[in-house]
Enzyme design. Structure first.
Site, PDB file in Angstrom:
ATOM      1  N   ASP A   1      -0.302   4.430   1.012  1.00 58.96           N
ATOM      2  CA  ASP A   1      -0.644   5.457   2.006  1.00 58.96           C
ATOM      3  C   ASP A   1       0.071   5.215   3.326  1.00 58.96           C
ATOM      4  OD1 ASP A   1      -2.360   3.144   2.306  1.00 58.96           O
ATOM      5  OD2 ASP A   1      -3.525   4.294   3.762  1.00 58.96           O
TER       6      ASP A   1
ATOM      7  N   ASP B   1       6.184   1.506   6.484  1.00 60.18           N
ATOM      8  CA  ASP B   1       4.856   0.893   6.357  1.00 60.18           C
ATOM      9  C   ASP B   1       4.065   1.783   5.411  1.00 60.18           C
ATOM     10  OD1 ASP B   1       2.342  -0.156   6.632  1.00 60.18           O
ATOM     11  OD2 ASP B   1       2.074   0.447   8.716  1.00 60.18           O
TER      12      ASP B   1
ATOM     13  N   GLU C   1      -5.086   1.875   2.716  1.00 57.40           N
ATOM     14  CA  GLU C   1      -5.050   0.651   3.524  1.00 57.40           C
ATOM     15  C   GLU C   1      -5.254   0.996   4.991  1.00 57.40           C
ATOM     16  OE1 GLU C   1      -3.357  -2.687   5.893  1.00 57.40           O
ATOM     17  OE2 GLU C   1      -2.751  -0.597   5.903  1.00 57.40           O
ATOM     18  N   GLU C   2      -4.647   2.109   5.399  1.00 59.89           N
ATOM     19  CA  GLU C   2      -4.612   2.465   6.822  1.00 59.89           C
ATOM     20  C   GLU C   2      -5.947   2.982   7.348  1.00 59.89           C
ATOM     21  OE1 GLU C   2      -2.220   1.585   8.495  1.00 59.89           O
ATOM     22  OE2 GLU C   2      -0.322   1.791   7.437  1.00 59.89           O
TER      23      GLU C   2
ATOM     24  N   HIS D   1       0.826  -1.214   0.000  1.00 56.50           N
ATOM     25  CA  HIS D   1       0.000   0.000   0.000  1.00 56.50           C
ATOM     26  C   HIS D   1       0.858   1.260   0.000  1.00 56.50           C
ATOM     27  CE1 HIS D   1       0.248   0.967   4.405  1.00 56.50           C
ATOM     28  NE2 HIS D   1       0.278  -0.336   4.568  1.00 56.50           N
TER      29      HIS D   1
END
Ligand SMILES: [Zn+2]
Length: 386
Positions: A79, A107, A140-141, A77
Site C-alpha cells: 500500500d 515506499d 502498513e501505512e 508492503h
C-alpha cells in the site's frame, strides 16, 4: 548480479498500479502472478476482510534447493499513502520522481521489486537457497494492519528481512513503541458578546495545556506531537468542546508512559483552573483522555542471526552496513513481536510521504545486490549445517 533494467522496469510498473491502503487488490494480483511465474505457491490471506480492504496479504512460498533447510522470510508492503493514485513517474537519469501531484510509492514498491528481482536471480542463476516466504503486506501505512492480521502460524520462518527504509547502507534493528492520544476538553457554551462570563472556553484550556507541554524531541529516545486539533462552532459562541489527537514514541517504555502521563496532566491542570457558576449551578471544565498503543518497540541485537547474516553478506561485498535505531514503526515491529526476528533494510526511497518523493535507482540496485548476497550466504550457512 541482478538485472538492473528488469528491476527498474518492475518498479516503474508497480508504482503505476494504484494501491492506496485498503485498495491493494490490483497490485496484489500483479505480484501474485509474478510469483507464480517464478514457481511459487501463492495465497492471498483474509486480512483484507478484517480491515475493510479489497485485498489480503500476499504470501508467496518459494521452494528452496537445500533439503531440510530453515526458511527465511522477506517482506515489503504493497500500500501507499495519499495522494498516490495515477502516479506518472518521471525518469531523470538515475532519479525517478513524480510530476509533483502524487507520491511516487517507492515506499514500498521498491521493497517489493527488490524481493521479486532477487528471487528471480536465484532461480535463473541456479544459486543454492533455502525456502523463501515472501510476504507482501497490506495497510502498513494505516497502522501496520496487514502485519497485525497476518496469521503467523502460516509462516514457518523464524527470521527475515523487511525492506522498508531509505538508505541501503543502514539496517534498522531498533524502533520505538508508539502510543496515540485522544483528548476531549469540555468547557461551557455561552454567547461570546452577551454573557462571556457564563462560559468556559475549551479552546483556551487546550491552548494553555499545549503551551505548558513538552513536545517535539523530548530526548534522544522519545518524541511527542499534537497533530490535529478540532473544536468550536462560531466566533460568537464560547466553545464548549475541543478534541485533540496526538502521539508519543519512545525506545524506552517508561519514558513513553511518563510522556503520555505528562501530556494528559497538562490538560487536566489547565482544566482545573476553570469553573463558572450560573444561576446557582457550578460547572467545572473537564478532560476526557484516552491513550492507546499503536505498536510496540523492536530491538534486534547485533548478535542475532538476521543481523549477523546481513552484516556478513555486506562484509563479503566490501560494504559497511550499520545497524541503527529508527524513529518510525514498520511491519518489522509487529513481526518481531510475533516471533519472527526481523530487521529493516533500505531500498533507496527518499522524501517519502510527500509529493516530492524520489528514488535513486542506484540505491535500489545496491539493495538488491546485497539481498542477493544475503540469500546466497544464507544458503551456504544452511548447506554447511546440513
Ligand atoms: Zn513504508
Amino acid at each position: 548480479m541482478i538485472n538492473q533494467e528488469r528491476i527498474k522496469n518492475l518498479l516503474l510498473e508497480l508504482v503505476q498500479i494504484d494501491s492506496h491502503s485498503r485498495k491493494e487488490r490490483n497490485v496484489a494480483e500483479r505480484i501474485k502472478k509474478y510469483c507464480e511465474e517464478m514457481g511459487a505457491e501463492v495465497e492471498i490471506d483474509d486480512a483484507g476482510s478484517k480491515v475493510g480492504g479489497n485485498s489480503g496479504n500476499v504470501i508467496a512460498r518459494f521452494r528452496g534447493t537445500i533439503p531440510d533447510a530453515e526458511p527465511i522470510m522477506m517482506s515489503a508492503h504493497m500500500d501507499t499513502v495519499v495522494p498516490g493514485e495515477g502516479v506518472k513517474p518521471i525518469i531523470d537519469g538515475d532519479i525517478i520522481r513524480t510530476d509533483g501531484t502524487t507520491v511516487l510509492g517507492g515506499d514500498d514498491k521498491s521493497g517489493c521489486a527488490v524481493i521479486l528481482e532477487t528471487i528471480r536471480c536465484l532461480k535463473e542463476q541456479n544459486i543454492p537457497h533455502t525456502d523463501i516466504e515472501a510476504v507482501f503486506s497490506i495497510c502498513e501505512e494505516v497502522g501496520l494492519l496487514g502485519a497485525k492480521h497476518l496469521d503467523v502460524s502460516k509462516i514457518r520462518s523464524r527470521y527475515g528481512i523487511v525492506f522498508d527504509s531509505d538508505d541501503p547502507g543502514f539496517l534498522f534493528t531498533r524502533g520505538p513503541s508508539s502510543n496515540h492520544l485522544e483528548i476531549k476538553v469540555h468547557g461551557l457554551e455561552s454567547h461570546a458578546g452577551v454573557a462571556p462570563e457564563d462560559g468556559i472556553s475549551a479552546i483556551r484550556i487546550a491552548a494553555e495545556a499545549i503551551s505548558a507541554m513538552k513536545l517535539g524531541r523530548i530526548d534522544e529516545e522519545t518524541t511527542a506531537n499534537i497533530g490535529v486539533i478540532h473544536g468550536g462552532a462560531a466566533t460568537n459562541i464560547i466553545p464548549n468542546l475541543v478534541t485533540l489527537w496526538g502521539e508519543a514514541r519512545s525506545l524506552n517504555e517508561e519514558k513513553l508512559e511518563a510522556q503520555c502521563d505528562h501530556m494528559v496532566q497538562c490538560f487536566k491542570d489547565a482544566a482545573s483552573r476553570y469553573e463558572v457558576t450560573v444561576e446557582g449551578k457550578t460547572t467545572k471544565a473537564s478532560v476526557e483522555a484516552s491513550v492507546d498503543r499503536d505498536y510496540s518497540s523492536m530491538d534486534v541485537p547485533d548478535s542475532s542471526r538476521v543481523v549477523q547474516l546481513v552484516l556478513g553478506a555486506a562484509a563479503r561485498m566490501g560494504l559497511n552496513v550499520q545497524t541503527m535505531a529508527s524513529g518510525g514503526g514498520c511491519d518489522a515491529n509487529i513481526f518481531n513481536r510475533k516471533g519472527i526476528e526481523c530487521a529493516n533494510l533500505g531500498t533507496g526511497m527518499r522524501a517519502i510521504h510527500t509529493v516530492n518523493e524520489w528514488l535513486d535507482v542506484k540505491d535500489m540496485y545496491a539493495s538488491a545486490e546485497m539481498t542477493l548476497e544475503i540469500l546466497k550466504l544464507n544458503g551456504e550457512i544452511a548447506l554447511n549445517k546440513g
